[in-house]
Motif scaffolding. Structure first.
Motif, PDB file in Angstrom:
ATOM      1  N   LEU A 127      27.490  36.472  40.795  1.00 12.68           N
ATOM      2  CA  LEU A 127      26.918  37.691  40.214  1.00 12.68           C
ATOM      3  C   LEU A 127      27.962  38.804  40.148  1.00 12.68           C
ATOM      4  N   PHE A 128      28.737  38.954  41.221  1.00 13.36           N
ATOM      5  CA  PHE A 128      29.796  39.962  41.240  1.00 13.36           C
ATOM      6  C   PHE A 128      30.832  39.698  40.147  1.00 13.36           C
ATOM      7  N   LEU A 129      31.194  38.443  39.969  1.00 16.87           N
ATOM      8  CA  LEU A 129      32.177  38.107  38.934  1.00 16.87           C
ATOM      9  C   LEU A 129      31.637  38.433  37.546  1.00 16.87           C
ATOM     10  N   MET A 130      30.385  38.100  37.300  1.00 17.75           N
ATOM     11  CA  MET A 130      29.792  38.378  35.989  1.00 17.75           C
ATOM     12  C   MET A 130      29.699  39.880  35.725  1.00 17.75           C
ATOM     13  N   LEU A 131      29.347  40.659  36.760  1.00 16.30           N
ATOM     14  CA  LEU A 131      29.121  42.089  36.552  1.00 16.30           C
ATOM     15  C   LEU A 131      30.412  42.897  36.588  1.00 16.30           C
ATOM     16  N   PHE A 132      31.156  42.759  37.700  1.00 15.73           N
ATOM     17  CA  PHE A 132      32.298  43.643  37.926  1.00 15.73           C
ATOM     18  C   PHE A 132      33.599  43.146  37.305  1.00 15.73           C
ATOM     19  N   PHE A 133      33.680  41.864  36.991  1.00 16.56           N
ATOM     20  CA  PHE A 133      34.888  41.350  36.331  1.00 16.56           C
ATOM     21  C   PHE A 133      34.653  41.110  34.847  1.00 16.56           C
ATOM     22  N   GLU A 134      33.645  40.305  34.532  1.00 19.61           N
ATOM     23  CA  GLU A 134      33.434  39.918  33.143  1.00 19.61           C
ATOM     24  C   GLU A 134      32.886  41.069  32.305  1.00 19.61           C
ATOM     25  N   THR A 135      31.890  41.800  32.842  1.00 19.82           N
ATOM     26  CA  THR A 135      31.235  42.848  32.049  1.00 19.82           C
ATOM     27  C   THR A 135      31.963  44.195  32.129  1.00 19.82           C
ATOM     28  N   LEU A 136      32.197  44.669  33.346  1.00 15.40           N
ATOM     29  CA  LEU A 136      32.780  45.995  33.526  1.00 15.40           C
ATOM     30  C   LEU A 136      34.307  45.982  33.607  1.00 15.40           C
ATOM     31  N   GLY A 137      34.881  44.881  34.062  1.00 15.24           N
ATOM     32  CA  GLY A 137      36.333  44.789  34.169  1.00 15.24           C
ATOM     33  C   GLY A 137      36.932  45.688  35.236  1.00 15.24           C
ATOM     34  N   TRP A 138      36.160  46.001  36.282  1.00 13.87           N
ATOM     35  CA  TRP A 138      36.645  46.894  37.325  1.00 13.87           C
ATOM     36  C   TRP A 138      37.556  46.194  38.326  1.00 13.87           C
ATOM     37  N   PHE A 139      37.319  44.908  38.568  1.00 13.80           N
ATOM     38  CA  PHE A 139      38.070  44.182  39.591  1.00 13.80           C
ATOM     39  C   PHE A 139      38.651  42.899  39.003  1.00 13.80           C
ATOM     40  N   PRO A 140      39.692  42.367  39.643  1.00 16.60           N
ATOM     41  CA  PRO A 140      40.276  41.106  39.154  1.00 16.60           C
ATOM     42  C   PRO A 140      39.285  39.952  39.270  1.00 16.60           C
ATOM     43  N   GLY A 141      39.534  38.923  38.491  1.00 15.00           N
ATOM     44  CA  GLY A 141      38.676  37.747  38.509  1.00 15.00           C
ATOM     45  C   GLY A 141      39.081  36.767  39.593  1.00 15.00           C
ATOM     46  N   PRO A 142      38.707  35.510  39.429  1.00 13.39           N
ATOM     47  CA  PRO A 142      39.023  34.488  40.439  1.00 13.39           C
ATOM     48  C   PRO A 142      40.478  34.029  40.359  1.00 13.39           C
TER      49      PRO A 142
END
Length: 333
Positions: free
Chosen positions: A150-165
């Protein structure tokens, strides 16, 4: 105090021996032949006998166990045939990554749980208490791997605030502690430290949520129990201010079980968080063990089991000492 330390130390030694025996017996009870896995499915019996001799599997079980214990505590953790190197340096490469992630997650969970629970209990607000209980139910009930996705989908994929995996990010130029955040700070590189924290954020918060929920429920229940103790009524009858009664008498008495639970949680996190590390491609000991199980790497799995037991015992031994130092009743008992 000396007797208290001796009893805790003796208990720790017995626990290490018990964990080592369980690990030794379980691994040798598995329906796999380590020699066959190394030599291949078409190896002759002579080759298998040579491999077993090299691994010490031709010796009596008691001798194998004694060699296992002595070798572990002298730094000989065996050889990983899947990775092509000794197990000890292999684990040493991965352990700082798991340690940094575990300490970050534990710091977040413990500090937020204590702060929010104490503030809500002092305020006496039923609305805030209901929100806190809801947060604890979410933390305990939602699996960390689902929160990670969920965090990856929201904060990485959607908002782009944090790095991905992508793991830990770029390594500092000089690795001293193995903790990237600290190493960047030691080098005076604030931007690098912030980059390391950004890579830690998503897996750390995903990993901390379950511990956060458990600590809230535990500390809240202990606070409610202490509030109704007779000595609290005596304090109020003597005119002790509510703030002083809460933070000098109620909180210290309710906080002791939370310290014990915190030690258990920290030991569990240090032992490796397999699913979260896998999702975020975190190069920690959890992913190493998953690879070892997949490849049936006998030495890696065996070393990890005993290492996890030692971590649990060391952390809980430290918690026992802290508990005894805080509460004299523990030392006297």
């Amino acid at each position: 105090m000396g007797r208290f330390l001796a009893e805790r130390l003796w208990s720790a030694v017995l626990t290490v021996l018990g964990a080592s025996i369980i690990a030794f017996v379980v691994l040798r009870a598995l329906p796999t032949d380590p020699a066959r896995l190394i030599a291949g499915p078409f190896a002759s019996e002579d080759v298998l006998a040579q491999v077993r001799a090299q691994m010490g599997l031709d010796k009596p079980l008691v001798t194998q166990y004694l060699d296992y214990i002595v070798n572990f505590f002298t730094g000989d953790w065996g050889f990983s045939y899947a990775a092509g190197k000794d197990v000890l340096p292999l684990v040493a490469e991965r352990l700082p990554a798991s340690g940094e992630l575990a300490l970050f997650a534990f710091t977040i969970a413990f500090s937020l749980a204590v702060l929010l629970t104490v503030l809500v209990s002092y305020s006496g607000s039923r609305v805030l208490d209901g929100l806190l209980r809801a947060a604890s139910f979410v933390g305990v009930g939602v699996p960390p791997f689902w929160i990670s996705l969920l965090f990856l989908m929201l904060f990485f994929e959607t908002l782009g605030w944090f790095p991905g995996p992508v793991g830990r990010g770029p390594a500092p130029p000089h690795v001293i502690t193995g903790f990237y955040t600290f190493d960047y700070l030691l080098a005076g590189d604030i931007r690098g430290a912030l980059t390391a924290l950004r890579h830690l954020a998503l897996p750390g918060f995903a990993l901390s949520l379950a511990s956060f929920g458990y600590l809230i429920r535990l500390l809240r229940a202990n606070l409610l129990d202490v509030v109704h103790e007779p000595f609290i009524t005596v304090l109020h009858s003597k005119g002790v201010p509510a703030f002083s009664a809460h933070f000098r008498h109620i909180l210290p008495n309710a906080f002791l079980p939370t310290i014990t639970a915190g030690g258990l949680i920290l030991a569990q996190l240090l032992g490796g968080s397999v699913l979260v590390e896998q999702i975020f491609t975190w190069p920690g000991i959890g992913t190493l063990v998953i690879d070892g199980i997949t490849r049936q790497d006998y030495a890696v799995v065996q070393a990890f089991i005993l290492l996890s037991a030692v971590i649990y015992i060391v952390v809980n031994f430290a918690v026992d000492l802290l508990y005894g130092w805080i509460d004299p009743r523990v030392r006297r008992s």
